[in-house]
Design a protein around this motif. Structure first.
Motif, short mmCIF file in Angstrom:
data_model
loop_
_atom_site.label_atom_id
_atom_site.label_comp_id
_atom_site.label_asym_id
_atom_site.label_seq_id
_atom_site.Cartn_x
_atom_site.Cartn_y
_atom_site.Cartn_z
N ARG A 130 13.80 1.66 141.61
CA ARG A 130 14.18 2.66 142.39
C ARG A 130 13.46 2.98 143.07
N SER A 131 14.39 3.37 144.88
CA SER A 131 14.23 4.08 145.33
C SER A 131 12.87 5.03 146.22
N GLU B 5 12.74 8.21 146.66
CA GLU B 5 13.63 9.26 146.00
C GLU B 5 13.17 9.42 144.35
N GLN B 6 13.81 8.66 143.79
CA GLN B 6 14.30 8.34 143.06
C GLN B 6 12.43 8.09 142.20
#
Length: 209
Positions: free
Chosen positions: A69-70, A72-73
């Motif tokens: 995941r980034s 933000e994610q």
């Protein structure tokens, strides 16, 4: 006893006026705490602090492996996880729900979409779905402008019974404040009826405020 109060009205309560569902939920919580000394209360106001809708970005975050995941994610999933953890920590949930166009308000629907997650709050088994949010008592305070209880126009009661039950919360009681848009006499009667329902459910006398 831990109590979570979920207010979902877009209207605030100020000086005893404003959201009917929130005012009555406040009274119901006060009655529960009168009966159970030392009960801890968490209030989540979904109007003041809304949950983000389940959009493409949220789905992408949820279906991306945690290690991929980034930032933000990861933040998006962490926010949903926090709501689930908050729910799991409670013994009693009190939901303040104004009827909007025959159903629940967007604010509450977004919260439900955040916490109703396969493998987290429910799971699919060989014999069918199983709710994982167990051992909770739920009270739902519904405020409506008209008279909808038991009618085909009530989209709140069957929906919440279904989605809460699907997550394992099958012990659900409803309080109805009806006729809030039908004039002063109807409002007075609807509020009195709702307070009688609260008193019957909690075994207390709820003062009009």
């Amino acid at each position: 006893m831990n109590i979570l109060q979920l207010n979902s009205s877009a209207r605030r309560v100020q000086d005893g006026q404003g959201s009917v569902s929130t005012r009555l939920a406040n009274e119901l919580v006060a009655a529960l705490r009168e009966r159970q000394a030392g009960a801890a209360l968490t209030v989540r106001d979904l109007g003041l602090d809304p949950v983000a809708p389940l959009d493409e970005a949220a789905l992408g975050a949820l279906f991306t492996p945690a290690e991929q995941r980034s930032p933000e994610q990861a933040a998006r999933v962490a926010a949903a996880d926090a709501l689930v953890s908050e729910l799991m920590a409670q013994d009693v949930i009190v939901m303040a729900v104004p009827m909007i166009n025959f159903g629940v308000p967007t604010q509450l629907k977004n919260w439900i979409d955040a916490v109703a997650r396969a493998g987290v709050t429910f799971r699919y088994t060989a014999t069918g779905p199983e709710g994982l949010v167990k051992g909770k008592k739920v009270y739902v305070v519904v405020a409506s402008g008209g008279m909808h209880r038991g009618q085909s126009t009530d989209g709140i009661t069957p929906y919440l019974r279904t989605v809460l039950g699907f997550m394992g919360m099958s012990d659900v009681e409803f309080v109805y404040a009806e006729g809030m848009g039908m004039g002063p006499e109807a409002v007075e009667a609807g509020m009195a009826s709702a307070r009688q329902q609260i008193a019957a459910l909690t075994g207390t006398t709820v003062a009009a405020v």
